[in-house]
Write an enzyme that holds these catalytic residues in place. Structure first.
Site, PDB file in Angstrom:
ATOM      1  N   SER A 121     -70.872  11.786  55.803  1.00 36.68           N
ATOM      2  CA  SER A 121     -70.787  12.856  56.796  1.00 36.68           C
ATOM      3  C   SER A 121     -72.145  13.471  57.095  1.00 36.68           C
ATOM      4  O   SER A 121     -72.265  14.299  57.996  1.00 36.68           O
ATOM      5  CB  SER A 121     -69.837  13.958  56.307  1.00 36.68           C
ATOM      6  OG  SER A 121     -70.280  14.481  55.064  1.00 36.68           O
ATOM      7  N   HIS A 142     -66.815   7.482  60.183  1.00 35.11           N
ATOM      8  CA  HIS A 142     -66.573   8.798  59.592  1.00 35.11           C
ATOM      9  C   HIS A 142     -65.160   9.281  59.876  1.00 35.11           C
ATOM     10  O   HIS A 142     -64.813   9.626  61.006  1.00 35.11           O
ATOM     11  CB  HIS A 142     -67.595   9.804  60.136  1.00 35.11           C
ATOM     12  CG  HIS A 142     -67.470  11.154  59.522  1.00 35.11           C
ATOM     13  ND1 HIS A 142     -67.658  12.322  60.234  1.00 35.11           N
ATOM     14  CD2 HIS A 142     -67.159  11.539  58.258  1.00 35.11           C
ATOM     15  CE1 HIS A 142     -67.461  13.351  59.439  1.00 35.11           C
ATOM     16  NE2 HIS A 142     -67.166  12.904  58.248  1.00 35.11           N
ATOM     17  N   GLU A 154     -65.205   9.032  63.851  1.00 32.73           N
ATOM     18  CA  GLU A 154     -66.500   8.941  64.522  1.00 32.73           C
ATOM     19  C   GLU A 154     -67.149   7.616  64.129  1.00 32.73           C
ATOM     20  O   GLU A 154     -67.260   7.309  62.944  1.00 32.73           O
ATOM     21  CB  GLU A 154     -67.422  10.085  64.093  1.00 32.73           C
ATOM     22  CG  GLU A 154     -67.051  11.438  64.643  1.00 32.73           C
ATOM     23  CD  GLU A 154     -68.012  12.514  64.172  1.00 32.73           C
ATOM     24  OE1 GLU A 154     -68.456  13.319  65.010  1.00 32.73           O
ATOM     25  OE2 GLU A 154     -68.312  12.570  62.955  1.00 32.73           O
ATOM     26  N   ASN A 192     -69.269  17.562  62.735  1.00 33.35           N
ATOM     27  CA  ASN A 192     -69.827  18.410  61.677  1.00 33.35           C
ATOM     28  C   ASN A 192     -71.052  19.191  62.135  1.00 33.35           C
ATOM     29  O   ASN A 192     -71.320  20.282  61.628  1.00 33.35           O
ATOM     30  CB  ASN A 192     -70.156  17.579  60.442  1.00 33.35           C
ATOM     31  CG  ASN A 192     -68.919  17.267  59.629  1.00 33.35           C
ATOM     32  OD1 ASN A 192     -67.887  17.889  59.806  1.00 33.35           O
ATOM     33  ND2 ASN A 192     -69.024  16.304  58.743  1.00 33.35           N
TER      34      ASN A 192
END
Length: 285
Positions: A121, A142, A154, A192
């Site tokens: 991440s 991800h 992702e 994120n």
């Protein structure tokens, strides 16, 4: 590119067991590796528990659960776990050295046409791919927690990631029942990068006594239509994981919006890690 029939999942913790779950549910054979048998046993038990929730709601039958579980095998021997795998998804601890060492070991024992994917991440995909020995066949994949519930994956391309690698990765994600977006290889990718400052600001608000944890979360759920409040989300993610990601973002961006709230660091130092420790911003049974 070889046909993908068997997926090797590295790490069967919070993210890894979810990835193994959706991979097996999508029809793939799954081989799971971890450093201790107790981690593997716990991960397999979590998969069965999560599948059983669907049984109670009439979404899955007992026979279907057993079929899914029969597709999952485990081993603490990396070479044995990797045998016959066509695709690798790494979901180990968010530590560069640990990930690099694993990929370097796998590069020596797996065929050259096997794609390596990382669920990182916060770590650069290009950095990991450069150490993998197969940068054209390396990609970021991800997932989001809890993996069986969250629809998004992702996909992050490194500088040398091939189009063929991207296409096979997208196909695997879709077979797992996921929708995908493509992100450049920058810290935090898309979600994120936006989410972390918001979570940190919620901790600052709480530490300053702006409102109770319950009211901060209630305000964000009702005021912004979030399905779960930011402090409850931090408890779900794990405060230690959140701290590690925030520290990595601050180091890479050198931007104060990623600064870590002192309270978050204190809670982690005190063992208040959220759901997995039984207490974070809330208490859990």
């Amino acid at each position: 590119m070889r046909e993908i029939k068997k997926i090797l999942v590295l790490g069967l913790g919070t993210m890894g067991n979810g990835i193994a779950h959706v991979a097996a549910q999508g029809g793939y054979e799954v081989s799971a590796y971890d450093v201790k048998q107790e981690f593997l046993d716990r991960g397999v038990a979590t998969i069965r528990k999560n599948l059983s929730r669907g049984l109670k709601k009439g979404r899955i039958t007992e026979e279907e659960i057993e079929t899914i579980m029969s597709r999952i095998s485990t081993s603490t021997d990396l070479e044995k776990a990797a045998e016959g795998a066509d695709f690798v998804i790494e979901a180990v601890y968010e530590d560069l050295e640990t990930k690099v060492n694993l990929f370097q070991q796998l590069n020596k024992i797996m065929p050259d046409d096997v794609v390596f994917a990382s669920n990182t991440s916060s770590i650069s995909i290009s950095l990991l791919s450069g150490s993998s020995g197969r940068p054209e066949k390396f990609i970021g994949m991800h997932f989001f927690n809890p993996v069986p519930v969250m629809k998004l994956v992702e996909i992050i391309r490194g500088i040398l990631t091939s189009d063929e690698t991207y296409e096979v990765t997208r196909t695997i994600a879709e077979k797992m029942g996921k929708e995908t977006i493509v992100a450049k290889d920058n810290p935090g990718f898309v979600v994120n990068r936006i989410l972390v400052p918001m979570l940190n600001e919620a901790v600052f608000a709480y530490s300053e006594g702006l409102a109770s944890a319950e009211d901060i979360d209630k305000g964000m759920v009702l005021g912004t239509n979030m399905p779960i409040g930011p402090l409850a989300l931090l408890d779900l993610i794990g405060l230690d994981t959140a701290l590690m990601v925030s520290d990595e973002f601050y180091k890479q961006f050198q931007d104060s919006k990623y600064r870590v709230p002192p309270l978050l660091r204190q809670m982690v130092a005190s063992g208040l890690l959220g759901r997995k420790s039984g207490r974070g911003f809330y208490k859990y049974d």
